[in-house]
Design an enzyme around this catalytic site. Structure first.
Site, PDB file in Angstrom:
ATOM      1  CG  PHE A  29      -2.180   0.711   1.131  1.00  0.00           C
ATOM      2  CD1 PHE A  29      -3.372   0.025   0.956  1.00  0.00           C
ATOM      3  CD2 PHE A  29      -2.225   2.097   1.193  1.00  0.00           C
ATOM      4  CE1 PHE A  29      -4.588   0.699   0.848  1.00  0.00           C
ATOM      5  CE2 PHE A  29      -3.419   2.776   1.095  1.00  0.00           C
ATOM      6  CZ  PHE A  29      -4.605   2.093   0.913  1.00  0.00           C
ATOM      7  CB  ALA A  63       0.698  -0.411   7.536  1.00  0.00           C
ATOM      8  CG  PHE A  64      -4.452  -4.312   9.691  1.00  0.00           C
ATOM      9  CD1 PHE A  64      -4.845  -3.610  10.816  1.00  0.00           C
ATOM     10  CD2 PHE A  64      -4.900  -5.622   9.536  1.00  0.00           C
ATOM     11  CE1 PHE A  64      -5.651  -4.198  11.780  1.00  0.00           C
ATOM     12  CE2 PHE A  64      -5.710  -6.214  10.489  1.00  0.00           C
ATOM     13  CZ  PHE A  64      -6.089  -5.505  11.613  1.00  0.00           C
ATOM     14  CB  THR A  93     -12.865   6.905   6.534  1.00  0.00           C
ATOM     15  OG1 THR A  93     -11.777   5.999   6.281  1.00  0.00           O
ATOM     16  CG2 THR A  93     -13.714   7.017   5.285  1.00  0.00           C
ATOM     17  CG  HIS A  95      -9.420   2.059   6.865  1.00  0.00           C
ATOM     18  ND1 HIS A  95      -9.981   0.941   7.432  1.00  0.00           N
ATOM     19  CD2 HIS A  95      -8.449   1.602   6.032  1.00  0.00           C
ATOM     20  CE1 HIS A  95      -9.376  -0.139   6.970  1.00  0.00           C
ATOM     21  NE2 HIS A  95      -8.442   0.234   6.118  1.00  0.00           N
ATOM     22  CG  PHE A 120       6.919   1.666  14.301  1.00  0.00           C
ATOM     23  CD1 PHE A 120       5.839   1.036  13.714  1.00  0.00           C
ATOM     24  CD2 PHE A 120       6.820   3.015  14.592  1.00  0.00           C
ATOM     25  CE1 PHE A 120       4.674   1.737  13.428  1.00  0.00           C
ATOM     26  CE2 PHE A 120       5.658   3.730  14.303  1.00  0.00           C
ATOM     27  CZ  PHE A 120       4.588   3.091  13.719  1.00  0.00           C
ATOM     28  NE  ARG A 134       8.191  13.101   8.298  1.00  0.00           N
ATOM     29  CZ  ARG A 134       7.968  14.378   7.932  1.00  0.00           C
ATOM     30  NH1 ARG A 134       7.708  14.680   6.672  1.00  0.00           N
ATOM     31  NH2 ARG A 134       8.019  15.356   8.813  1.00  0.00           N
TER      32      ARG A 134
END
Ligand code: INI
Length: 163
Positions: A29, A63-64, A93, A95, A120, A134
């Site tokens: 993603f 990422a989930f 949203t 999300h 992380f 970044r």
């Protein structure tokens, strides 16, 4: 006469990646961003002495899903550190917020529960432009910083555990 090119790291120092094994878990993603983070992480590991064969890359849909893949990597005992890379960018949203929070919590849990450092580097930004900054832009490449952190923590744990 010019001497040999300086080594980027002293052997045995806390930034020496020689002999260490790394997994990089990276989200597809926002891949335009995450592939830049990935390139920065890979480049930095190699520059610090890691062997290319000791760097494995695994893709997550988003990422989930990073924590589960990171946990599976950590449980193999094949890696000294797992580097988690993703980019969560605010949408219309809530999300994105759930995704960012669950990725952060999950990655921290894997690290503490397995004893394998999980770095992380899931960017969480309000705009695409701030993520781009970044990922090789004005704010550097956070993938490089993630690799440096992975080397340092892995070396510290090797030292604490007695080599
Ligand atoms: N995944 C990301 O990595 N970044 C995002 O910005 C994002 N947003 O905004 O939705 C995102 N969603 C997908 C998520 O990670 C899962 O792959 C999906 O929900 C399926 O479980």
């Amino acid at each position: 006469m010019a001497g040999p090119a300086p080594r980027p790291t002293e052997p045995g120092s806390e930034s020496d990646a020689a002999g260490l094994r790394f997994a990089i878990v990276v989200a597809r993603f926002n891949q335009d961003i995450t592939e830049v983070l990935l390139a920065g992480a890979e480049r930095t590991l190699i520059a610090h002495g890691a062997a290319a064969a000791d760097v494995d890359v695994y893709w997550a849909p988003g990422a989930f899903e990073i924590p589960l893949i990171a946990q599976t990597c950590a449980e193999t005992d094949r890696f000294d550190a797992v580097i988690c890379l993703g980019a969560v960018i605010r949408g219309e949203t809530d999300h994105y917020q759930l995704v960012a929070e669950e990725a952060a919590r999950g990655i921290a849990d894997v690290s503490l529960q397995t004893g394998v450092p999980c770095i992380f580097e899931v960017l969480a930004t309000p705009t695409l432009e701030l993520a781009q900054a970044r990922a090789g832009g004005s704010a550097g490449n956070k993938g490089e910083e993630a690799a440096e952190a992975a080397i340092q923590v892995a070396r510290t744990l090797v030292e604490i555990r007695g080599g």
